[in-house]
Enzyme design. Structure first.
Site, PDB file in Angstrom:
ATOM      1  N   ASP A  44     -17.904 -16.589 -30.759  1.00 27.75           N
ATOM      2  CA  ASP A  44     -17.752 -16.363 -32.199  1.00 27.75           C
ATOM      3  C   ASP A  44     -18.909 -15.562 -32.751  1.00 27.75           C
ATOM      4  O   ASP A  44     -19.976 -15.488 -32.163  1.00 27.75           O
ATOM      5  CB  ASP A  44     -17.760 -17.714 -32.917  1.00 27.75           C
ATOM      6  CG  ASP A  44     -16.352 -18.174 -33.230  1.00 27.75           C
ATOM      7  OD1 ASP A  44     -15.415 -17.523 -32.755  1.00 27.75           O
ATOM      8  OD2 ASP A  44     -16.214 -19.181 -33.948  1.00 27.75           O
ATOM      9  N   LYS A  97     -14.866  -9.345 -33.118  1.00 27.46           N
ATOM     10  CA  LYS A  97     -14.222  -8.039 -33.279  1.00 27.46           C
ATOM     11  C   LYS A  97     -12.771  -8.159 -33.740  1.00 27.46           C
ATOM     12  O   LYS A  97     -12.163  -7.173 -34.114  1.00 27.46           O
ATOM     13  CB  LYS A  97     -14.319  -7.252 -31.979  1.00 27.46           C
ATOM     14  CG  LYS A  97     -15.775  -6.909 -31.695  1.00 27.46           C
ATOM     15  CD  LYS A  97     -15.951  -5.956 -30.545  1.00 27.46           C
ATOM     16  CE  LYS A  97     -17.440  -5.686 -30.330  1.00 27.46           C
ATOM     17  NZ  LYS A  97     -17.847  -5.876 -28.947  1.00 27.46           N
ATOM     18  N   THR A 143     -25.282 -29.087 -35.914  1.00 27.76           N
ATOM     19  CA  THR A 143     -24.475 -28.499 -36.990  1.00 27.76           C
ATOM     20  C   THR A 143     -25.345 -27.970 -38.136  1.00 27.76           C
ATOM     21  O   THR A 143     -26.366 -28.575 -38.485  1.00 27.76           O
ATOM     22  CB  THR A 143     -23.411 -29.517 -37.457  1.00 27.76           C
ATOM     23  OG1 THR A 143     -22.476 -28.838 -38.294  1.00 27.76           O
ATOM     24  CG2 THR A 143     -24.008 -30.682 -38.230  1.00 27.76           C
ATOM     25  N   GLY A 148     -20.619 -21.274 -33.382  1.00 26.89           N
ATOM     26  CA  GLY A 148     -21.838 -21.626 -34.111  1.00 26.89           C
ATOM     27  C   GLY A 148     -21.807 -23.084 -34.519  1.00 26.89           C
ATOM     28  O   GLY A 148     -20.732 -23.669 -34.711  1.00 26.89           O
TER      29      GLY A 148
HETATM   30  N1  SAH Z   1     -19.286 -24.900 -37.208  1.00 26.54           N
HETATM   31  C1  SAH Z   1     -20.409 -24.464 -38.010  1.00 26.54           C
HETATM   32  C2  SAH Z   1     -19.998 -24.081 -39.403  1.00 26.54           C
HETATM   33  C3  SAH Z   1     -18.973 -22.962 -39.453  1.00 26.54           C
HETATM   34  S1  SAH Z   1     -18.551 -22.481 -41.074  1.00 26.54           S
HETATM   35  C4  SAH Z   1     -21.489 -25.555 -38.022  1.00 26.54           C
HETATM   36  O1  SAH Z   1     -21.263 -26.666 -37.552  1.00 26.54           O
HETATM   37  O2  SAH Z   1     -22.599 -25.251 -38.454  1.00 26.54           O
HETATM   38  C5  SAH Z   1     -19.639 -21.127 -41.318  1.00 26.54           C
HETATM   39  C6  SAH Z   1     -20.657 -21.464 -42.374  1.00 26.54           C
HETATM   40  O3  SAH Z   1     -21.682 -22.278 -41.818  1.00 26.54           O
HETATM   41  C7  SAH Z   1     -21.404 -20.282 -42.910  1.00 26.54           C
HETATM   42  O4  SAH Z   1     -20.643 -19.613 -43.915  1.00 26.54           O
HETATM   43  C8  SAH Z   1     -22.619 -20.947 -43.515  1.00 26.54           C
HETATM   44  O5  SAH Z   1     -22.309 -21.598 -44.718  1.00 26.54           O
HETATM   45  C9  SAH Z   1     -22.892 -22.008 -42.477  1.00 26.54           C
HETATM   46  N2  SAH Z   1     -23.877 -21.560 -41.475  1.00 26.54           N
HETATM   47  C10 SAH Z   1     -23.711 -21.575 -40.153  1.00 26.54           C
HETATM   48  N3  SAH Z   1     -24.833 -21.165 -39.521  1.00 26.54           N
HETATM   49  C11 SAH Z   1     -25.725 -20.896 -40.487  1.00 26.54           C
HETATM   50  C12 SAH Z   1     -27.073 -20.434 -40.481  1.00 26.54           C
HETATM   51  N4  SAH Z   1     -27.706 -20.168 -39.353  1.00 26.54           N
HETATM   52  N5  SAH Z   1     -27.706 -20.275 -41.664  1.00 26.54           N
HETATM   53  C13 SAH Z   1     -27.077 -20.555 -42.809  1.00 26.54           C
HETATM   54  N6  SAH Z   1     -25.806 -20.982 -42.880  1.00 26.54           N
HETATM   55  C14 SAH Z   1     -25.128 -21.155 -41.744  1.00 26.54           C
END
Ligand code: SAH
Length: 403
Positions: A193, A215, A276, A246
């Site tokens: 992702d 992409k 998270t 992420g």
């Molecule tokens: N599964 C991910 C969240 C996905 S939704 C988790 O558990 O973290 C994507 C959102 O996560 C982004 O729009 C932002 O709000 C947040 N996010 C994820 N990584 C981030 C980072 N490094 N810095 C700031 N916000 C982040």
């Protein structure tokens, strides 16, 4: 002397340890772990060996060594402090053609004990030319690299076809879990992702198929369908697939849709949780999501839809009525509407707010505001996603000067 390395299968076989002191105590657990039938011959035992005796794990001959102790033995450890006894043990072993290690004199022994460790399903045994510190250091270096994935040891025998969902944490490659990194290094196919820690992808070996989902057109149902079919198809071809995301795969990550797709196709799925972002990104910015006497709850909300949107599942009046910390994800665009809904619901305009952008990355940045000023501050600072918005008194305790 050049030893010939060999992995002995000792399961159910008699092993005699002569001596009941510190050296015996260090050797016995590994012999037991290998399933050996261990008899200790010694007038005394250390408390740890007594414990093993009490647990029925070893047998004990509470006396000095006799040659007949070696009858039926496959392997002998001479570990007394008395050189004459060790010599008698090794002479008796030699006569019976039983390999014998000696704690006092490796050159007089017929077997050497390597420095041993296990990691990632591999046994590492190092013989350091009778320099035990050196062999231990080499062993530790190999184990550490296996553990953190820098030594890529892909196991082809045990690897099973299927999908592993790996949560990659907030972005810094050092914040992925040990299990996540290992899964990544052992994959045949990696489907990554946009928000996954991308630096780790450069470490993949050249034969790994890397599919960059960033992409594909974003967010559409069609692209999720395409990802589901892709991971299922590769797993059905017999590949080991890592779906790399992420944060944590199950926090606004659509991870469970992929689990369901795999299940429907009969593809085995495993999950490696990730750090998270709603917890880790505030933490990296110095903001605790809870604090004793300040916040007894934190609520994580997706802000991808504005309050009042027909598809929204969030009751904003109820959220406004909560006393604790709010953590908003995907909320930059809708932040003005969300702030307005919280104010309408009764949250004070002076409520502190922090917006943390690019958490854990070199570009990490924190913008402070209040619910009353949030819309203006976001526009002034031109904050762009990805960002986390933290609302509540925990922001004040993190930045007392600012409020
Ligand atoms: N599964 C991910 C969240 C996905 S939704 C988790 O558990 O973290 C994507 C959102 O996560 C982004 O729009 C932002 O709000 C947040 N996010 C994820 N990584 C981030 C980072 N490094 N810095 C700031 N916000 C982040």
């Amino acid at each position: 002397m050049t030893p010939y390395p060999s992995g002995l299968i000792l399961t159910g076989r008699r092993v005699v340890v002569v001596g009941g002191g510190q050296v015996a105590q260090r050797r016995v657990p590994a012999l037991l772990a290998a399933g050996a039938d261990v008899t200790v011959v010694s007038p005394h035992l250390t408390p740890a060996l007594e414990g093993l005796l009490g647990a029925g794990e070893i047998a004990w001959e509470a006396r000095g060594f006799q040659e007949s102790d070696l009858d039926q033995a496959w392997y002998v450890v001479a570990a007394t402090r008395d050189r004459a006894v060790n010599e008698a043990v090794s002479a008796a072993a030699e006569q019976r053609r039983i390999f014998c290690v000696r704690s006092d004199d490796a050159l007089a022994a017929t077997a050497w004990t390597p420095a041993v460790g296990r990691e990632a399903g591999v046994t590492v045994a190092v013989l350091g030319n009778r320099d035990p510190r050196r062999s231990a250091a080499v062993r530790d270096a190999i184990l550490a690299e296996l553990r953190d994935g820098s030594l890529v040891a892909r196991h082809h025998r045990d690897r099973v076809a299927g999908v592993t969902l790996v949560g990659g944490g907030p972005g810094d490659p050092s914040l992925v879990t040990v299990a996540g990194r290992r899964a990544l290094m052992e994959a045949d196919v990696v489907v990554a992702d946009r928000l996954a820690p991308r630096e780790l992808l450069s470490e993949l070996s050249a034969d790994v198929e890397l599919i960059d989902v960033a992409k594909l057109p974003r967010g559409s149902a069609a692209s999720q369908e395409a990802i589901n079919s892709l991971i299922v198809a590769r797993a059905l071809e017999g590949k080991s697939v890592v779906r790399f995301k992420g944060g944590d795969s199950f926090v606004f990550g659509r991870g469970y849709e992929e689990v369901l797709a795999c299940r429907a196709a009969g593809v085995p799925v495993t999950v490696v949780p990730g750090l998270t972002s709603p917890v880790s990104v505030p933490g990296l910015a110095g903001i605790p999501v809870t604090h004793r006497g300040i916040a007894h709850e934190f609520t994580v909300i997706s802000g991808h839809l504005p309050p009042g949107h027909p598809d929204s599942l969030t009751s904003w009046p109820a959220v406004a009525g909560l006393a604790g910390t709010l953590v908003l994800l995907m909320a930059v665009e809708n932040a003005p509407a969300i702030a307005a809904a919280l104010l309408t619901g009764g949250r004070p305009p002076a409520t502190p707010v922090a917006v943390v952008r690019d958490g854990s990355m070199p570009t990490q940045q924190t913008v402070l505001a209040t619910l009353g000023t949030l819309a203006d501050r976001l526009a002034e600072e031109a904050v762009r996603p990805p960002a986390i918005i933290v609302v509540g008194e925990v922001v004040r305790i993190a930045f007392p000067e600012a409020f």
